[in-house]
Each structure stands twice: as C-alpha cells, then as structure tokens.
Write a protein that holds these residues in place. Structure first.
Motif, PDB file in Angstrom:
ATOM      1  N   VAL A   1      17.543 -36.639 -48.738  1.00 12.26           N
ATOM      2  CA  VAL A   1      16.921 -36.885 -47.351  1.00 12.26           C
ATOM      3  C   VAL A   1      15.462 -37.170 -47.576  1.00 12.26           C
ATOM      4  O   VAL A   1      14.922 -36.332 -48.383  1.00 12.26           O
ATOM      5  CB  VAL A   1      17.059 -35.853 -46.500  1.00 12.26           C
ATOM      6  N   ALA A   2      14.707 -38.143 -47.187  1.00 16.42           N
ATOM      7  CA  ALA A   2      13.240 -38.373 -47.650  1.00 16.42           C
ATOM      8  C   ALA A   2      12.567 -37.980 -46.086  1.00 16.42           C
ATOM      9  O   ALA A   2      13.175 -37.955 -45.329  1.00 16.42           O
ATOM     10  CB  ALA A   2      12.992 -40.019 -47.625  1.00 16.42           C
ATOM     11  N   ASP A   3      11.274 -37.390 -46.577  1.00 14.19           N
ATOM     12  CA  ASP A   3      10.461 -37.035 -45.263  1.00 14.19           C
ATOM     13  C   ASP A   3       9.466 -38.235 -45.004  1.00 14.19           C
ATOM     14  O   ASP A   3       9.481 -39.311 -46.016  1.00 14.19           O
ATOM     15  CB  ASP A   3       9.879 -35.632 -45.702  1.00 14.19           C
ATOM     16  N   ALA A   4       8.675 -38.034 -44.203  1.00 13.31           N
ATOM     17  CA  ALA A   4       7.704 -39.018 -43.696  1.00 13.31           C
ATOM     18  C   ALA A   4       6.511 -39.311 -44.823  1.00 13.31           C
ATOM     19  O   ALA A   4       6.052 -40.612 -44.951  1.00 13.31           O
ATOM     20  CB  ALA A   4       6.939 -38.660 -42.452  1.00 13.31           C
ATOM     21  N   GLN A   5       6.472 -38.621 -45.728  1.00 16.36           N
ATOM     22  CA  GLN A   5       5.293 -38.686 -46.999  1.00 16.36           C
ATOM     23  C   GLN A   5       6.346 -39.443 -48.176  1.00 16.36           C
ATOM     24  O   GLN A   5       5.650 -39.793 -49.036  1.00 16.36           O
ATOM     25  CB  GLN A   5       4.763 -37.493 -47.248  1.00 16.36           C
ATOM     26  N   GLY A   6       7.408 -39.650 -47.902  1.00 19.20           N
ATOM     27  CA  GLY A   6       8.234 -40.263 -49.290  1.00 19.20           C
ATOM     28  C   GLY A   6       8.840 -39.285 -50.321  1.00 19.20           C
ATOM     29  O   GLY A   6       9.529 -39.743 -51.250  1.00 19.20           O
ATOM     30  N   ARG A   7       8.634 -37.852 -49.919  1.00 25.93           N
ATOM     31  CA  ARG A   7       9.494 -37.044 -50.864  1.00 25.93           C
ATOM     32  C   ARG A   7      10.762 -36.979 -50.365  1.00 25.93           C
ATOM     33  O   ARG A   7      11.304 -36.976 -49.438  1.00 25.93           O
ATOM     34  CB  ARG A   7       8.873 -35.604 -50.593  1.00 25.93           C
ATOM     35  N   VAL A   8      11.884 -36.476 -51.457  1.00 22.13           N
ATOM     36  CA  VAL A   8      13.037 -36.464 -51.406  1.00 22.13           C
ATOM     37  C   VAL A   8      13.647 -35.244 -51.877  1.00 22.13           C
ATOM     38  O   VAL A   8      13.350 -34.807 -52.871  1.00 22.13           O
ATOM     39  CB  VAL A   8      13.623 -37.890 -52.238  1.00 22.13           C
ATOM     40  N   GLU A   9      14.819 -34.667 -51.005  1.00 20.69           N
ATOM     41  CA  GLU A   9      15.500 -33.470 -51.435  1.00 20.69           C
ATOM     42  C   GLU A   9      16.648 -33.624 -51.002  1.00 20.69           C
ATOM     43  O   GLU A   9      16.958 -34.538 -50.024  1.00 20.69           O
ATOM     44  CB  GLU A   9      14.807 -32.140 -50.528  1.00 20.69           C
ATOM     45  N   ILE A  10      17.795 -32.746 -51.453  1.00 20.72           N
ATOM     46  CA  ILE A  10      19.188 -32.631 -51.088  1.00 20.72           C
ATOM     47  C   ILE A  10      18.888 -31.725 -49.730  1.00 20.72           C
ATOM     48  O   ILE A  10      18.593 -30.662 -49.993  1.00 20.72           O
ATOM     49  CB  ILE A  10      20.210 -32.142 -51.981  1.00 20.72           C
ATOM     50  N   GLN A  11      19.266 -32.115 -48.801  1.00 18.55           N
ATOM     51  CA  GLN A  11      19.534 -31.117 -47.613  1.00 18.55           C
ATOM     52  C   GLN A  11      20.638 -31.709 -46.767  1.00 18.55           C
ATOM     53  O   GLN A  11      21.368 -32.542 -47.036  1.00 18.55           O
ATOM     54  CB  GLN A  11      18.003 -31.448 -46.801  1.00 18.55           C
ATOM     55  N   ILE A  12      20.966 -30.785 -45.686  1.00 22.41           N
ATOM     56  CA  ILE A  12      21.973 -31.214 -44.671  1.00 22.41           C
ATOM     57  C   ILE A  12      21.337 -32.463 -43.914  1.00 22.41           C
ATOM     58  O   ILE A  12      20.241 -32.319 -43.551  1.00 22.41           O
ATOM     59  CB  ILE A  12      22.143 -30.203 -43.798  1.00 22.41           C
ATOM     60  N   ARG A  13      22.229 -33.339 -43.786  1.00 22.13           N
ATOM     61  CA  ARG A  13      21.883 -34.787 -43.265  1.00 22.13           C
ATOM     62  C   ARG A  13      22.570 -35.142 -41.767  1.00 22.13           C
ATOM     63  O   ARG A  13      22.245 -36.340 -41.367  1.00 22.13           O
ATOM     64  CB  ARG A  13      22.002 -35.760 -44.284  1.00 22.13           C
TER      65      ARG A  13
ATOM     66  N   SER B   1       8.301 -45.077 -30.067  1.00 23.25           N
ATOM     67  CA  SER B   1       7.798 -46.214 -31.063  1.00 23.25           C
ATOM     68  C   SER B   1       7.007 -45.305 -32.108  1.00 23.25           C
ATOM     69  O   SER B   1       6.921 -46.037 -33.456  1.00 23.25           O
ATOM     70  CB  SER B   1       6.720 -46.944 -30.467  1.00 23.25           C
ATOM     71  N   GLN B   2       6.395 -44.043 -31.946  1.00 23.48           N
ATOM     72  CA  GLN B   2       5.730 -43.424 -33.066  1.00 23.48           C
ATOM     73  C   GLN B   2       6.621 -43.072 -34.078  1.00 23.48           C
ATOM     74  O   GLN B   2       6.154 -42.800 -35.169  1.00 23.48           O
ATOM     75  CB  GLN B   2       5.081 -42.081 -32.365  1.00 23.48           C
ATOM     76  N   LEU B   3       7.950 -42.920 -34.053  1.00 22.05           N
ATOM     77  CA  LEU B   3       8.896 -42.677 -35.184  1.00 22.05           C
ATOM     78  C   LEU B   3       8.723 -43.846 -36.326  1.00 22.05           C
ATOM     79  O   LEU B   3       8.503 -43.569 -37.321  1.00 22.05           O
ATOM     80  CB  LEU B   3      10.238 -42.777 -34.459  1.00 22.05           C
ATOM     81  N   ALA B   4       8.590 -45.242 -35.748  1.00 23.67           N
ATOM     82  CA  ALA B   4       8.152 -46.163 -36.934  1.00 23.67           C
ATOM     83  C   ALA B   4       6.875 -46.311 -37.350  1.00 23.67           C
ATOM     84  O   ALA B   4       6.600 -46.938 -38.426  1.00 23.67           O
ATOM     85  CB  ALA B   4       8.610 -47.487 -35.965  1.00 23.67           C
ATOM     86  N   THR B   5       6.081 -45.621 -36.838  1.00 21.61           N
ATOM     87  CA  THR B   5       4.441 -45.813 -37.295  1.00 21.61           C
ATOM     88  C   THR B   5       4.233 -44.314 -38.037  1.00 21.61           C
ATOM     89  O   THR B   5       2.974 -44.407 -38.750  1.00 21.61           O
ATOM     90  CB  THR B   5       3.431 -46.073 -36.130  1.00 21.61           C
ATOM     91  N   SER B   6       4.885 -43.450 -38.012  1.00 23.49           N
ATOM     92  CA  SER B   6       4.482 -42.143 -38.750  1.00 23.49           C
ATOM     93  C   SER B   6       4.567 -41.924 -40.234  1.00 23.49           C
ATOM     94  O   SER B   6       4.361 -41.280 -40.810  1.00 23.49           O
ATOM     95  CB  SER B   6       5.278 -40.938 -37.899  1.00 23.49           C
TER      96      SER B   6
END
Length: 409
Positions: free
Chosen positions: A76-88, A210-215
């Motif tokens: 799963v990626a966060d808004a900054q582009g980091r990726v971890e194995i998490q519950i999805r 719409s902020q989901l797409a700009t964050s």
C-alpha cells in the motif's frame, strides 16, 4: 461526462445486474478452496457466533480488520509515495477481538497450504510461525521498538519489488486494459444509469472529495479536477452485489499520462458482519466506520480515503495507486509457507499493537502466549479454531461446487 459506446461483449442492463453478479460470484468461489474461503466471510462469522467462540481469549477492544485473509494484505502506498505491506481491505473493520483476525489469517494460510499440496506437518509449523510472528510484533511494540518488516520472504519480496516499480501505465493496462483516458465498457465495466452518472459528477464537485486527487505528491493542491469517465465496476468476490464504481479523473486539464490522471474506486459501505464489542463507540455510518478503521490499522491507506453519500447510500472513496496490489498466495513451498505466515502475522501484530497502551499490550501478549501444549508451539485456541474451520470450509466448498454445477446445468 458522456456515455460511450459499449463493446461487442454483452453487457447486462441495470435490472439484470444482481442476477449476473450472483452467477459471477459463484464462479469465482468455485475456482479453489482458497478462493471460497476468501469470498465466503459469512461462514467464518457464523462460526464465531457458536459456543466454540466462547473458548477464545477476549482481547482488548481495538480496531480489527474483521476479514483478515491473505488477499486483504499487500503493498500500500501513502500520499508521499512510500510503500509498505499493510492491511488493504477494511470493509469488515470493527472495534472487536484481535483474536478473530489471527484465526482468519490462520485459516487463509492453512487453506493456501492445502492448495499447494503441502503435508499436514507444514500446516502445523505454519501455525507455530503465525503465533511466533504475532508475538514478536507485540513484544517489539512493548519494548518501544519499531516492528522490523524489512526482511521479507521471497514471495512477499517479489510482490513488493513489483509494486515499487509500477507506474500509471501498469495500473491503466491492468485495470482499464489500455492507457487511453476512457473506461472500456464490457465484461469488467458496465454502463451507468443517468442518475448514477449525475450523482458521481456531483460528488467530485465537492472540495473534500476532489482533494483526494490533488493530495498526492507532485500534484497541485488547488488543481482543478474533472471527471473524464465512469462506469459500474464488476470487481471482487465479497463486493459483488453492492454499489461499486470506477471513475477516471483529470487533474489540471491536459490529460497528461501519469500525474494528471487518477483512477478512483467508489465502494458502498455495508453493515459489517464481523462481531463488534458491545459498548464500544464506532461511527454509525458504514463508510465512516471503514475510513476510521483504516486510519488505525493501515495509516497509508486511511489517509487516502473519504466517506460520503451517493444515491443516498454510504460510500467509501479512494484513489487507486499503481503500488496498491494484492498479495496472491496460491502456491507455496514448505520453507516459504512458514516464512510468509510469520511475516504476515507481524504485519497484523503491528497494526494491532500500535493501538494499545503499554499495560494493555503486555496483558494481551501474555494471554496470546497461554495454552500451548507439549506437542505444538501454538496456542490451543488458535490451533483448534483453524482445524475446525478448515474442515467445515472444505466440506462447504465441495457442496458449493456441486450446487453451482447443478445451477449451471
């Protein structure tokens, strides 16, 4: 947002959606015993309601996944582009007993082992590794140390490497079959009604949505968001039959591949079948419950989700990122089986442990470690639960296949 022409493949109309979806669900669940376990959450919850569940330890009241099988964990990626194995996937998340997540994960892993034709002794060792991994995660949290998830089993490492390398093009080809800024109608995507199209367009006129797409990193916070296309999405086993939509957005115009395009998943939030603890306070709205659970269990995913209403129904809205992929465990070697079980248990243990204070964590760790026998290094409540569930699900899977074959005939 104009509706485009439908492909030559037969697409059901609005009235026949449910009939077709039910048939698709039956087909998917008949593919393997593991697919049946993943798709048939109700049998697991029915088992929990029996007197057998009284033998389980009563863990602390925390947010749990509620449907913690292997397919619901992955990169799963966060808004900054980091990726971890998490519950999805948090559709069934509730404030409940963490033991339920551990049993559900154990059942899923044991079923995968059976599908890989591994001997029963391997399943015994997998359950030992599952308990060990979960306890390790709680113990590290108890000592104030970060749970170390850097060393991954080969199966997990390969999926993680793929996730990190993926771009918008990979996501578009996988989900939309093409990189053109449209959603192809056909087997996977069905046309919307006028009411659905109008409701979706109105949804993205809200700044909070719409902020989901700009964050995300690299996009302008004040970028203009427009709906390019949308369709009803035929996706997953557990979600078949509920409202599910794919929406293609453009940020700031120009329809530039990658940063300017985003694919949004809208899923109806239904009442959780997972048992919750009495007397706990959770959001009454089902979509808000899912988002709140995600924020506690999977922070990377939780920060990218919103709850709202569409056609007077509760919906969860999130952007799908290229890095968000499922951890598919269909074939395992004996060594991998134990490594994967230990690793995924640590992921779940970390998600649980971060919600507990020091005293609660210590008490729960002590409770989890109780009930071991001389012949197996697994708590008896966990082992007996998985064995019982494995047997009942195997029988139910065969019966499902028989019924489906008769219905198809």
């Amino acid at each position: 947002m104009a509706q485009k022409a439908v492909s030559n493949r037969k697409v059901p109309d609005f009235k026949s959606r449910q009939t077709v979806l039910t048939a698709l669900r039956n087909t998917k669940m008949a593919r393997s015993a593991h697919a049946y376990v993943r798709g048939n959450t109700m049998q697991f919850y029915e088992w929990l309601e029996t007197s057998h569940s009284q033998l389980l330890p009563e863990g602390p009241a925390i947010w749990i996944c509620g449907d913690c099988h292997t397919g619901n964990l992955g990169p799963v990626a966060d808004a900054q582009g980091r990726v971890e194995i998490q519950i999805r996937d948090l559709d069934q998340t509730v404030i409940g007993n963490p033991a339920h997540d551990l049993i559900r994960l154990g059942l899923s892993l044991a079923t995968a082992a059976r599908g890989s034709d591994l001997p029963g002794l391997t399943t015994v060792h997998m359950m030992e590794a599952l308990a060990d991994g979960y306890e390790r995660a709680l113990e590290r949290e108890l000592k104030g140390k970060e749970v170390d998830l850097a060393k991954k089993p080969e199966t997990v490492r390969v999926v993680m490497q793929e996730a990190v390398r993926r771009s918008w093009k990979h996501l578009a080809v996988e989900r939309l079959e093409d990189t053109t800024p449209t959603i192809p109608l056909g087997k996977r995507f069905w046309p919307l009604t006028k009411e659905e199209a109008t409701g979706i367009a109105a949804l993205f006129e809200k700044g909070s949505i719409s902020q989901l797409a700009t964050s995300l990193r690299g996009r302008k916070d004040d970028g203009r968001v427009s709906v390019l296309d949308a369709a009803y999405w035929v996706k997953g086993c557990s979600s078949l039959g509920r409202l599910r939509y794919a929406v293609l957005l453009d940020v700031d115009g120009g329809v530039v591949e990658g940063d300017d395009l985003c694919l949004i998943d809208i899923k109806e939030g239904l009442k959780a079948a997972a048992p919750r603890y009495a007397g706990t306070r959770m959001p009454k709205d089902n979509a808000e419950r899912v988002v709140e659970g995600a924020r506690h269990l999977s922070p990377f995913l939780g920060e990218r989700m919103r709850a709202d209403r569409l056609q007077d129904r509760s919906v969860v809205i999130r952007e799908l990122l290229p890095q968000d992929i499922k951890l598919e465990i269909d074939q395992l070697s004996q060594t991998e089986a134990m490594e994967v079980a230990r690793y995924l248990a640590q992921v779940v243990g970390k998600a649980h442990g971060r919600q507990m204070d020091h005293g609660t964590r210590a008490a729960w760790l002590k409770e989890v470690r109780r009930g071991r026998s001389k012949t197996i290094d697994t708590p008896s409540w966990l082992w007996k639960s998985v064995v019982e569930l494995l047997g009942s699900h195997e029988a139910a899977y065969l019966e499902h296949c028989r019924r489906y074959a008769l219905e198809a005939a």
